[in-house]
Design an enzyme around this catalytic site. Sequence first.
Site, PDB file in Angstrom:
ATOM      1  N   ARG A   1     -11.677 -16.820  -6.911  1.00 29.05           N
ATOM      2  CA  ARG A   1     -11.588 -16.572  -5.474  1.00 29.05           C
ATOM      3  C   ARG A   1     -10.189 -16.889  -4.940  1.00 29.05           C
ATOM      4  O   ARG A   1      -9.679 -16.205  -4.052  1.00 29.05           O
ATOM      5  CB  ARG A   1     -12.624 -17.393  -4.734  1.00 29.05           C
TER       6      ARG A   1
ATOM      7  N   SER B   1     -11.562  -0.994   1.108  1.00 32.01           N
ATOM      8  CA  SER B   1     -11.439  -1.533  -0.247  1.00 32.01           C
ATOM      9  C   SER B   1     -12.491  -0.899  -1.159  1.00 32.01           C
ATOM     10  O   SER B   1     -12.607   0.325  -1.196  1.00 32.01           O
ATOM     11  CB  SER B   1     -11.570  -3.064  -0.179  1.00 32.01           C
TER      12      SER B   1
ATOM     13  N   HIS C   1      -4.029  -6.919   2.599  1.00 35.55           N
ATOM     14  CA  HIS C   1      -5.254  -6.146   2.382  1.00 35.55           C
ATOM     15  C   HIS C   1      -6.357  -6.515   3.375  1.00 35.55           C
ATOM     16  O   HIS C   1      -7.133  -5.657   3.800  1.00 35.55           O
ATOM     17  CB  HIS C   1      -5.726  -6.383   0.943  1.00 35.55           C
ATOM     18  N   ASP C   2      -6.453  -7.782   3.732  1.00 39.58           N
ATOM     19  CA  ASP C   2      -7.501  -8.218   4.656  1.00 39.58           C
ATOM     20  C   ASP C   2      -7.378  -7.608   6.052  1.00 39.58           C
ATOM     21  O   ASP C   2      -8.260  -7.822   6.885  1.00 39.58           O
ATOM     22  CB  ASP C   2      -7.528  -9.753   4.762  1.00 39.58           C
TER      23      ASP C   2
ATOM     24  N   ASP D   1      -0.243  -4.273   2.920  1.00 43.21           N
ATOM     25  CA  ASP D   1      -1.270  -4.360   1.873  1.00 43.21           C
ATOM     26  C   ASP D   1      -0.637  -4.035   0.523  1.00 43.21           C
ATOM     27  O   ASP D   1      -0.357  -2.881   0.213  1.00 43.21           O
ATOM     28  CB  ASP D   1      -2.394  -3.372   2.208  1.00 43.21           C
TER      29      ASP D   1
END
EC number: 2.3.1.31
Lengths: 398, 398
Positions: free
Chosen positions: A247, A177, A377-378, A344
């Site tokens: 968040r 990232s 993405h994680d 992602d």
Amino acid sequence: MASPSTLPADSVGSVDTQFLDLPASLPLDCGRELRAVRVAYETYGTLSPERDNAILVCHALSGDAHAAGLSGTAPAASTRDGFAAERRDGAAGKALGWWDGMIGPGKAFDTDHYFVISTNLLGGCRGTTGPSSINPDTGRAYGSDFPVVTVADMVRCERAFLDELGIERLAAVAGGSLGGMQALQWAVMYPEQVDSIVVIASTHALHTQGVAWNAIAREAITRDPAWQGGDYYGTGRAPESGMGVARMVGHVTYLSAPALGERFGRRLQSADDVRYTIGVPEFEIESYLDHQADSFVRRFDANTYLRLSRALTYFDLARQHGGTLAEALAGVEARTLLIAFSSDWLYPPAASIEIEQALRETGKPVDFHLIDAPYGHDCFLLEEARQTPIVRQFLGRA
Amino acid sequence: MASPSTLPADSVGSVDTQFLDLPASLPLDCGRELRAVRVAYETYGTLSPERDNAILVCHALSGDAHAAGLSGTAPAASTRDGFAAERRDGAAGKALGWWDGMIGPGKAFDTDHYFVISTNLLGGCRGTTGPSSINPDTGRAYGSDFPVVTVADMVRCERAFLDELGIERLAAVAGGSLGGMQALQWAVMYPEQVDSIVVIASTHALHTQGVAWNAIAREAITRDPAWQGGDYYGTGRAPESGMGVARMVGHVTYLSAPALGERFGRRLQSADDVRYTIGVPEFEIESYLDHQADSFVRRFDANTYLRLSRALTYFDLARQHGGTLAEALAGVEARTLLIAFSSDWLYPPAASIEIEQALRETGKPVDFHLIDAPYGHDCFLLEEARQTPIVRQFLGRA
């Protein structure tokens, strides 16, 4: 040191975050200079006498210098959250580093061979100078006066920090990232000092929707009256409401829709039926997001969030260097490893493919791996086992 | 009436929103009753002597009763925004209805043949009783005391309203998104009174990620101190900051990532380069979102947003009726037309396919059309031309 009986053999063990003060001012892209910059860092493994085995690992938006092992100072808030929180605490309840599965003896970044360095990035809130640090010119926290830093500024800070450690060349710079952006920037800015870069779930320029999500997260913070224009330190208030919303937005974009569906479905928080309420969580996914927001707000500074979010939307190699990606990468000498994840959608594989093609056009060595994985993405934090053989192979440790 | 020379031949012309007060209290799913319910509505075309040509059109979260033609009362804020704002104003600057391309002589819902009715839904803020209406028991706006209504409650309200118009049967109920949920609910709740339903870009139960986006939007509103627990009317403050963030989240989810990319790319707002700022828009997409937020906040009530968002996340035909979708749809007698859009990731085609399969399992007549279109969920508002032949064919007007 935690009890050896509870530590796995491939752990780097208990690690203390250290601090180093840069001797000179740091020039920034915005034209300002920062003086008295402090860098928080950790190291794992041993620097070779030739000083040729150093790997710099760069963290993403919400990480810190504690990349591997157990935090020496317990209880330190772990940066592992979301789906990664399941492996949050190591022995004795101490916080596990955000890339613990990737760094250690026999792991992707093998500390039997490499000296791995992790720093909290410039503008951060976990030990490196950032908006919540004391401004030496005023004796008060920077707040709104802290400059808007760029990925290039972060890399300049890392370069100046490594100078102090006496490390001129890096065997690799690696990150996911925003961390991957730093790796790319290293290869572009200091081509003769980087042997290889490992760029995971990253991009040369965030796409429009990603810019939009980041703008929304920042709006949530700056619209919170407790933000007070950025000068909330010492007022007894902080933009926790806005940060929580920011968040939540981030968290949903870091995961894939199928992964959320599989984990939470439409299960209700209460026993049988809806309760006809507005203000309290009704679905499990709602409680989960609330919890993620609350724990993040406790460990992260809003002004840091704003600056890191801005830096990663600004990052645009083509714009910064000549107009095309191939021109931007023309001077790169490092070998490049690109890893992307099929699910992602925030940093989609297409960006990695564009980088691969631009490097190939100019005859640079590049490996691209697309990992078919479900979490979004994680994945760069969650799919450590599947990245490991790829990284080891690339580094010549297969 | 606007000047005939400026009105296209297929326009329903200038239309005034009308109001009707329901004579009896409305029972709600939550167990409460609402009394003195007012319904805002518009009609287009002529009711046949047999009263068998009525079509009810149901709007989505941010729509209103003004579905077609020019708003009789100018300047009324148009509900057309986002990419649909390009066709926002008709002749004399009057606001164009949100589905103007679908309703009129020769259009999908052909007013040469049908009597089309559009109401502002229960809980709304555009004329039908909602949280900002005066509570007859107190003489003050409901605010926090307004109940959490469901899609079934909205349909009950529409049923009671049509009773007053003397319309027992509907030739069709049609809508997109939350409007499609109402159409499904009509077919389930009043099977003998609905000949057909047209369900566009909708679902029988929003998926987990959609529940999450809605939760985030509501959090943005309820965390805004100006919300004041929902009792902000008359205080001189309203949760405009939070509503703005909620709308930005919604807006990005209504569009596809490629559509945003094509429209805005990474173009900067200023001339040449970034300006190293946090608080002001730097990219065109950021300005666009700001603008969308500002115009929405001016025309929409936050408490209505909260309730409609809750209603559409609650909606779950299988849970509400027996546990499976097939059981929920077992009593449906209406013919069903389902339309989904390939790029809609908020109400993805998969949900329409599930409805189609459940209807087929029990031998019900159903048509499903997947339109390959680029804009995402908002396609139901933007791709009017491509929906038109499908709807006309389905209604027997090809």
